[in-house]
Design a protein around this motif. Structure first.
Motif, PDB file in Angstrom:
ATOM      1  N   ALA A 130      -5.183  14.330  26.500  1.00 37.29           N
ATOM      2  CA  ALA A 130      -5.401  14.937  28.127  1.00 37.29           C
ATOM      3  C   ALA A 130      -7.121  15.774  27.861  1.00 37.29           C
ATOM      4  O   ALA A 130      -7.788  15.199  28.320  1.00 37.29           O
ATOM      5  CB  ALA A 130      -4.093  16.395  28.393  1.00 37.29           C
ATOM      6  N   LEU A 156       1.561  14.290  30.427  1.00 38.62           N
ATOM      7  CA  LEU A 156       0.875  14.961  31.228  1.00 38.62           C
ATOM      8  C   LEU A 156       0.983  14.286  32.734  1.00 38.62           C
ATOM      9  O   LEU A 156       1.327  12.933  32.688  1.00 38.62           O
ATOM     10  CB  LEU A 156      -0.755  14.556  31.504  1.00 38.62           C
ATOM     11  CG  LEU A 156      -1.653  14.803  32.278  1.00 38.62           C
ATOM     12  CD1 LEU A 156      -1.196  17.017  31.822  1.00 38.62           C
ATOM     13  CD2 LEU A 156      -2.743  15.196  31.923  1.00 38.62           C
ATOM     14  N   GLN A 157       1.701  14.939  33.480  1.00 39.43           N
ATOM     15  CA  GLN A 157       2.437  14.237  35.039  1.00 39.43           C
ATOM     16  C   GLN A 157       1.376  14.099  35.840  1.00 39.43           C
ATOM     17  O   GLN A 157       1.396  14.635  37.410  1.00 39.43           O
ATOM     18  CB  GLN A 157       3.129  15.494  34.861  1.00 39.43           C
ATOM     19  CG  GLN A 157       4.247  16.143  34.316  1.00 39.43           C
ATOM     20  CD  GLN A 157       5.308  14.583  34.506  1.00 39.43           C
ATOM     21  OE1 GLN A 157       5.474  13.219  34.639  1.00 39.43           O
ATOM     22  NE2 GLN A 157       5.864  14.252  32.750  1.00 39.43           N
ATOM     23  N   LYS A 180      -4.175  15.889  37.094  1.00 34.64           N
ATOM     24  CA  LYS A 180      -4.363  17.826  36.324  1.00 34.64           C
ATOM     25  C   LYS A 180      -5.625  17.995  36.099  1.00 34.64           C
ATOM     26  O   LYS A 180      -5.487  19.113  36.133  1.00 34.64           O
ATOM     27  CB  LYS A 180      -3.097  17.757  35.677  1.00 34.64           C
ATOM     28  CG  LYS A 180      -1.889  17.808  36.901  1.00 34.64           C
ATOM     29  CD  LYS A 180      -0.645  18.219  36.232  1.00 34.64           C
ATOM     30  CE  LYS A 180       0.631  17.907  37.387  1.00 34.64           C
ATOM     31  NZ  LYS A 180       0.580  18.349  38.539  1.00 34.64           N
ATOM     32  N   ILE A 181      -5.996  16.930  35.667  1.00 26.45           N
ATOM     33  CA  ILE A 181      -7.121  17.005  34.643  1.00 26.45           C
ATOM     34  C   ILE A 181      -8.864  16.624  35.616  1.00 26.45           C
ATOM     35  O   ILE A 181      -9.641  17.655  35.218  1.00 26.45           O
ATOM     36  CB  ILE A 181      -7.489  17.159  33.662  1.00 26.45           C
ATOM     37  CG1 ILE A 181      -7.180  15.070  32.871  1.00 26.45           C
ATOM     38  CG2 ILE A 181      -6.369  17.953  32.471  1.00 26.45           C
ATOM     39  CD1 ILE A 181      -6.808  15.254  31.508  1.00 26.45           C
ATOM     40  N   ARG A 195       8.723  11.837  32.013  1.00 28.73           N
ATOM     41  CA  ARG A 195       9.175  12.776  32.820  1.00 28.73           C
ATOM     42  C   ARG A 195       9.765  13.543  31.320  1.00 28.73           C
ATOM     43  O   ARG A 195      10.795  14.104  31.234  1.00 28.73           O
ATOM     44  CB  ARG A 195       9.647  12.673  33.475  1.00 28.73           C
ATOM     45  CG  ARG A 195      10.029  14.366  33.839  1.00 28.73           C
ATOM     46  CD  ARG A 195      11.233  14.827  35.383  1.00 28.73           C
ATOM     47  NE  ARG A 195      10.971  15.889  36.329  1.00 28.73           N
ATOM     48  CZ  ARG A 195       9.753  16.366  37.154  1.00 28.73           C
ATOM     49  NH1 ARG A 195       8.624  15.284  37.153  1.00 28.73           N
ATOM     50  NH2 ARG A 195       9.854  17.679  38.147  1.00 28.73           N
ATOM     51  N   ASN A 196       8.962  14.065  31.154  1.00 28.97           N
ATOM     52  CA  ASN A 196       9.135  14.964  29.642  1.00 28.97           C
ATOM     53  C   ASN A 196       8.380  16.096  28.527  1.00 28.97           C
ATOM     54  O   ASN A 196       6.495  15.929  29.807  1.00 28.97           O
ATOM     55  CB  ASN A 196       9.893  14.262  28.574  1.00 28.97           C
ATOM     56  CG  ASN A 196       8.337  12.925  27.586  1.00 28.97           C
ATOM     57  OD1 ASN A 196       7.159  13.142  28.060  1.00 28.97           O
ATOM     58  ND2 ASN A 196       8.588  12.046  27.457  1.00 28.97           N
ATOM     59  N   TYR A 197       8.491  16.077  27.661  1.00 28.43           N
ATOM     60  CA  TYR A 197       7.733  17.836  26.363  1.00 28.43           C
ATOM     61  C   TYR A 197       6.133  16.875  26.661  1.00 28.43           C
ATOM     62  O   TYR A 197       4.979  17.539  26.476  1.00 28.43           O
ATOM     63  CB  TYR A 197       8.063  18.367  25.998  1.00 28.43           C
ATOM     64  CG  TYR A 197       8.831  16.939  24.816  1.00 28.43           C
ATOM     65  CD1 TYR A 197       7.735  16.866  23.590  1.00 28.43           C
ATOM     66  CD2 TYR A 197      10.444  16.522  24.866  1.00 28.43           C
ATOM     67  CE1 TYR A 197       8.044  15.677  23.328  1.00 28.43           C
ATOM     68  CE2 TYR A 197       9.591  15.681  23.854  1.00 28.43           C
ATOM     69  CZ  TYR A 197       9.376  15.166  23.164  1.00 28.43           C
ATOM     70  OH  TYR A 197       9.743  14.402  22.468  1.00 28.43           O
ATOM     71  N   ALA A 198       5.769  15.830  25.892  1.00 30.66           N
ATOM     72  CA  ALA A 198       5.084  15.016  25.689  1.00 30.66           C
ATOM     73  C   ALA A 198       3.590  14.217  26.737  1.00 30.66           C
ATOM     74  O   ALA A 198       3.140  14.390  26.442  1.00 30.66           O
ATOM     75  CB  ALA A 198       5.398  14.262  24.818  1.00 30.66           C
ATOM     76  N   ARG A 252      -0.481  15.112  26.903  1.00 34.36           N
ATOM     77  CA  ARG A 252      -0.498  16.175  26.012  1.00 34.36           C
ATOM     78  C   ARG A 252      -1.481  15.889  25.064  1.00 34.36           C
ATOM     79  O   ARG A 252      -2.725  17.468  25.107  1.00 34.36           O
ATOM     80  CB  ARG A 252       0.217  17.552  26.685  1.00 34.36           C
ATOM     81  CG  ARG A 252       0.647  17.632  27.663  1.00 34.36           C
ATOM     82  CD  ARG A 252       2.015  18.531  27.552  1.00 34.36           C
ATOM     83  NE  ARG A 252       2.536  18.706  28.518  1.00 34.36           N
ATOM     84  CZ  ARG A 252       2.732  18.989  29.892  1.00 34.36           C
ATOM     85  NH1 ARG A 252       1.592  19.913  29.253  1.00 34.36           N
ATOM     86  NH2 ARG A 252       3.344  19.263  30.872  1.00 34.36           N
ATOM     87  N   LYS A 253      -1.594  15.487  23.787  1.00 31.38           N
ATOM     88  CA  LYS A 253      -2.716  15.462  23.235  1.00 31.38           C
ATOM     89  C   LYS A 253      -3.596  14.977  23.398  1.00 31.38           C
ATOM     90  O   LYS A 253      -4.819  14.950  22.992  1.00 31.38           O
ATOM     91  CB  LYS A 253      -2.050  15.257  21.868  1.00 31.38           C
ATOM     92  CG  LYS A 253      -2.299  15.293  20.647  1.00 31.38           C
ATOM     93  CD  LYS A 253      -2.089  15.064  19.249  1.00 31.38           C
ATOM     94  CE  LYS A 253      -2.597  15.462  17.920  1.00 31.38           C
ATOM     95  NZ  LYS A 253      -1.694  15.524  17.174  1.00 31.38           N
ATOM     96  N   LEU A 313      14.010  19.795  28.221  1.00 33.90           N
ATOM     97  CA  LEU A 313      13.027  18.287  28.694  1.00 33.90           C
ATOM     98  C   LEU A 313      11.703  18.864  28.632  1.00 33.90           C
ATOM     99  O   LEU A 313      10.915  18.298  28.545  1.00 33.90           O
ATOM    100  CB  LEU A 313      13.360  18.209  30.049  1.00 33.90           C
ATOM    101  CG  LEU A 313      13.105  16.307  29.548  1.00 33.90           C
ATOM    102  CD1 LEU A 313      13.751  15.245  28.938  1.00 33.90           C
ATOM    103  CD2 LEU A 313      13.922  15.686  31.124  1.00 33.90           C
ATOM    104  N   CYS A 314      11.835  19.864  29.905  1.00 34.22           N
ATOM    105  CA  CYS A 314       9.906  19.925  30.399  1.00 34.22           C
ATOM    106  C   CYS A 314      10.144  21.645  30.247  1.00 34.22           C
ATOM    107  O   CYS A 314      10.409  21.834  30.515  1.00 34.22           O
ATOM    108  CB  CYS A 314      10.060  19.803  31.340  1.00 34.22           C
ATOM    109  SG  CYS A 314      10.312  17.973  31.943  1.00 34.22           S
ATOM    110  N   PRO A 338       0.417  17.945  19.442  1.00 34.69           N
ATOM    111  CA  PRO A 338      -1.016  19.500  19.572  1.00 34.69           C
ATOM    112  C   PRO A 338      -0.335  20.520  18.609  1.00 34.69           C
ATOM    113  O   PRO A 338       0.627  20.704  19.000  1.00 34.69           O
ATOM    114  CB  PRO A 338      -0.812  19.817  21.131  1.00 34.69           C
ATOM    115  CG  PRO A 338      -0.178  18.746  21.954  1.00 34.69           C
ATOM    116  CD  PRO A 338       0.937  18.211  21.353  1.00 34.69           C
TER     117      PRO A 338
END
Lengths: 161, 156
Positions: A81, A116-117, A121-122, A111-114, A78-79, B147-148, B133
């Motif tokens: 992206a 981009l899936q 998407k961008i 599949r986590n917070y960091a 995500r950072k 987790l998400c 970020p």
């Protein structure tokens, strides 16, 4: 190209389109841009063993202004992206995108917070190459798919930006 | 246990709790109040100065005892040996004094612990997120963190 603007709608248009697409499809220059382990599989496609030069795509350009093809090789955090998107926007039209490997296509095992899936998407993606990581031959097949796509394109598919 | 470790343990026995050693590497549990004094004396120890701060990390033990355990790995060239310090801070107010004025390498290591666990290091010169970020909300390595956080991981 710009030729189509000077010629206007005359009888040559169809064959000119064919000629331009032929030239474009045989000089797809990728952007030098690797994000993770897929980049290691991306590099040897220009080596003598795989030799993408046979198909006109051997010139990795270090500047997005000179590149036609963005190979998203690896997971996009995500950072990262915003910077992937910036590189894509800096590229001149016409431009194409290959999403290489599971991570760039759908997030892969991350599949986590960091992460981009999926890079779609961008930025818009033309060809998805499956694999973890894909064999260099698989990536070459992806570039052939891009070439096939280019050969079927119309001038109006790429409005000047 | 090595000779130097027994010596050090004897010297600081008043302010530490000795945890079981693993492969000749000893761990000490320290009270946060005595933390700065202890690491300063370890850094400037006359016999075994611990010149290198190898790592700062943390373990979220909130479900067990309501604390976050910050772990410091110190190394001494003189004796070629490690020492592991564990400092437990409460999960509600995770604040520790910085040691970046003692070891420069602590600067980014503490930023990483702050980024992922939310432990605040008082008097740190530049306590910003290191890896996530800047606008990210929450601290992703805490047990309570989903987790998400974006729900299905798919909203961007």
């Amino acid at each position: 190209m710009g030729l189509e603007h000077q010629l206007g709608d005359n009888i040559l248009t169809t064959s000119l389109e064919w000629a331009v697409n032929w030239a474009r499809s045989n000089s797809v220059w990728p952007m030098t841009f690797g994000l993770a382990c897929c980049a290691i599989e991306m590099m040897p496609i220009v080596s003598p063993r795989y030799d993408l030069a046979r198909f006109g795509s051997e010139v990795y350009r270090a500047s997005p202004r000179q590149a036609d093809l963005l190979i998203v090789a690896g997971r996009v955090s995500r950072k990262m992206a915003p910077f992937v998107k910036q590189v894509y926007e800096q590229m001149m039209s016409p431009k194409w995108v290959i999403s290489m490997g599971a991570c760039a296509s759908c997030g892969g095992v991350f599949r986590n917070y960091a992460i981009l899936q999926g890079v779609d998407k961008i930025i818009p993606v033309d060809v998805y190459v499956p694999g973890c990581p894909p064999n260099p031959y698989a990536l070459m097949q992806g570039i052939f798919e891009i070439q096939k796509k280019i050969k079927g394109e119309k001038f109006t598919d790429h409005p000047y930006e | 246990m090595n000779e130097y470790l027994s010596k050090l343990t004897d010297q600081f026995s008043g302010s530490i709790e000795v945890l079981p050693a693993f492969r000749n590497e000893c761990s000490w549990k320290i009270n946060p109040d005595k933390f700065i004094g202890l690491v300063t004396s370890l850094r400037n120890h006359a016999e075994f100065p611990f010149e290198v701060l190898f790592d700062v990390t943390a373990v979220d033990k909130t479900p067990v005892n309501g604390t976050i355990e910050v772990v410091y790995h110190l190394f001494s060239h003189k004796i070629n040996g490690f020492i592991r310090l564990k400092v437990a801070v409460s999960s509600e107010t995770p604040i520790l004094p910085t040691i970046s004025h003692i070891w420069n390498s602590a600067n980014w290591l503490e930023r990483e612990v702050y980024d992922l666990f939310g432990v605040k290091f008082s008097d740190h010169p530049d306590l910003r997120r290191l890896m996530m970020p800047d606008e990210y909300e929450g601290f992703p390595l805490l047990k309570a963190h989903p987790l998400c956080p974006q729900g299905d991981c798919n909203d961007f």
